[in-house]
Motif scaffolding. Structure first.
Motif, short mmCIF file in Angstrom:
data_model
loop_
_atom_site.label_atom_id
_atom_site.label_comp_id
_atom_site.label_asym_id
_atom_site.label_seq_id
_atom_site.Cartn_x
_atom_site.Cartn_y
_atom_site.Cartn_z
N UNK A 20 0.86 -1.19 0.00
CA UNK A 20 0.00 0.00 0.00
C UNK A 20 0.89 1.24 0.00
N UNK A 21 0.32 2.43 -0.17
CA UNK A 21 1.14 3.65 -0.24
C UNK A 21 1.99 3.89 1.01
N UNK A 22 1.48 3.54 2.19
CA UNK A 22 2.27 3.77 3.42
C UNK A 22 3.55 2.94 3.38
N UNK A 23 3.41 1.66 3.01
CA UNK A 23 4.60 0.79 2.91
C UNK A 23 5.50 1.24 1.75
N UNK A 24 4.88 1.64 0.64
CA UNK A 24 5.66 2.06 -0.53
C UNK A 24 6.56 3.26 -0.20
N UNK A 25 6.03 4.19 0.59
CA UNK A 25 6.84 5.37 0.98
C UNK A 25 8.05 4.93 1.80
N UNK A 127 14.42 -5.19 5.89
CA UNK A 127 14.70 -5.00 7.32
C UNK A 127 14.74 -3.52 7.69
N UNK A 128 15.24 -2.69 6.77
CA UNK A 128 15.39 -1.26 7.05
C UNK A 128 14.03 -0.57 7.13
N UNK A 129 13.03 -1.11 6.41
CA UNK A 129 11.67 -0.54 6.42
C UNK A 129 11.13 -0.42 7.85
N UNK A 130 11.51 -1.35 8.71
CA UNK A 130 10.97 -1.40 10.08
C UNK A 130 11.61 -0.38 11.01
#
Length: 450
Positions: A20-25, A127-130
């Motif tokens: 979704x857009x939140x994860x994509x950002x 991993x960096x997303x978190x």
């Protein structure tokens, strides 16, 4: 946060719960944090969710300090082309290829369009997303970049325009993005294009564009027959794979196209190395040798093939799954270059596509890939190896198990993602033997599976 959209080679998942857009950002920010990219190409496919996900991705990239060069609606290969052609630090294509219409995903590359997969950065990005993010001291800039004209010029450079003659070609874009490129190429070519499911439409009114499914082939085959076309071509949604139909509407196994393209390419440039996968090999080896080239075997999968092509400086690489790779295309796969080369061959030789292919099918009849669900794949493959290695001429483990005898051979390999074993069998000029050995192996697999 659900990160199940991160796969071995790319990202793919259902919108909005897996992507979704939140994860994509956040993915945009993480991409810059891991790669250090300052200039990034971004493009997207025809899916309805693609513009919104691309916008969020671009926001994340810019917040992390990278400049975004948006090439708009395109195919995966245009991101590869633009990244290498304009010497960018990386590129991201928003696409889910041939997945269902409520899915989306991303394919990522670094400098020179080198693939980013789970063994060289994709897991680090996941991993960096978190982790928390701070905005870069200086925001990245956004600009649009027109790449279609340079890309079309590049494609046309693969064929000798003076040797091309008028002929009818059916093209089925599957309502994906390939039609946009055909419309541009059409102005430079003497071909009459019969367009099927041509309009780009993320609703996929004619089903998901995946020509490898038998039920999706009839639209192309019927159009070839009804129009008396010289050949048919069909693409998946992001058109990095293309599939061929001869003038009789017959679907041609990708294995025989690899041999045809290797032969055509080596004839044009006078030799060089060709990379192929280990599933079916004899036809490719035969044609490459006859055309003065050198065949090199590689593990299946685009990341492996692209790396091996770079290591060997190979001119062309092909997989029977309809992925075709070219040195001058940043060692990347293209769904447009292959059909141009085949069309050129038809014009130059005056032969039909069926006559070019029939001789090869006769010389090396093959089973095509057969999938079986197996509860314990390693055990079954080990037992098959123990039985069939007796009297075998050669055994290889480049990718799964390959066993070769004088008159026939087979490859048995596990899927990376599911409890499935994939079998390919071929013989030397003996279709009955190939069919008998295929049945024998399938029966043995079933017995071992209990």
């Amino acid at each position: 946060m659900d990160l199940s959209c991160f796969k071995a080679y790319d990202l793919r998942g259902r919108v909005p719960d897996q992507l979704n857009p939140i994860l994509a950002e956040k993915i945009g920010r993480a991409y810059v944090a891991v790669t250090g990219a300052k200039k990034v190409i971004v493009g997207y496919d025809i899916r309805l969710s693609s513009p919104e996900i691309t916008e969020a991705l671009s926001s994340g990239l810019m917040a992390a300090g990278a400049d975004v060069f948006d090439i708009g609606l395109c195919g995966t290969e245009q991101v590869y082309f633009a990244t290498s052609h304009y010497q960018m630090d990386g590129g991201i294509m928003v696409t889910a290829s041939h997945n269902p219409k409520d899915h989306n995903g991303m394919k990522m590359v670094g400098p020179e369009s080198r693939p980013i997969s789970s063994d060289n950065g994709l897991n680090d990005i996941r991993d960096r997303v978190l982790e928390p993010f701070a905005n870069a001291p200086q925001q990245g800039k956004y600009e649009t970049l027109e790449v279609m004209s340079a890309y079309i010029d590049h494609l046309l450079g693969y064929v000798d325009a003076s040797s091309l003659k008028p002929m009818s070609i059916v093209c089925n874009a599957g309502n994906g993005g390939a039609g946009l490129v055909i419309d541009q190429l059409e102005q430079h070519l003497p071909f009459d294009f019969i367009k099927v499911h041509h309009e780009a439409d993320g609703h996929f009114p004619n089903g998901v564009p995946n020509p490898i499914l038998p039920e999706n082939r009839s639209a192309t085959a019927d159009a070839v027959i009804n129009n008396g076309a010289a050949m048919g071509i069909a693409w998946d949604g992001d058109y990095d794979r293309c599939f061929f139909f001869d003038e009789n509407g017959r679907f041609i196994e990708g294995y025989y196209i690899v041999g045809l393209l290797a032969d055509q390419f080596l004839r044009k440039i006078g030799g060089g190395k060709v990379i192929h996968d280990p599933r079916l090999t004899w036809n490719t080896l035969d044609l490459v040798q006859a055309a003065g080239g050198e065949a090199v075997e590689s593990k299946t999968g685009h990341a492996f093939i692209k790396q091996r092509m770079r290591d060997e400086d190979a001119v062309y690489g092909g997989e029977m799954s309809a992925h075709h790779y070219f040195r001058d295309f940043a060692y990347c796969d293209s769904g447009m270059i292959p059909w141009l080369l085949v069309a050129e061959r038809l014009c130059q030789s005056g032969q039909t596509l069926s006559s070019l292919i029939d001789a090869r099918i006769e010389a090396y009849p093959a089973s095509g890939e057969i999938n079986r669900t197996i509860s314990d794949p390693p055990k079954v493959i080990a037992a098959i190896e123990a039985k069939y290695s007796v009297g075998a001429k050669a055994i290889s483990h480049v990718d799964g198990l390959s066993v070769e005898f004088d008159t026939w051979r087979f490859n048995l390999r596990m899927s990376n993602t599911e409890p499935v074993v994939r079998l390919n069998v071929e013989a030397r000029g003996d279709k009955a033997l190939m069919e008998a050995k295929t049945e024998e192996l399938l029966a043995e697999m079933e017995r071992l599976n209990g």
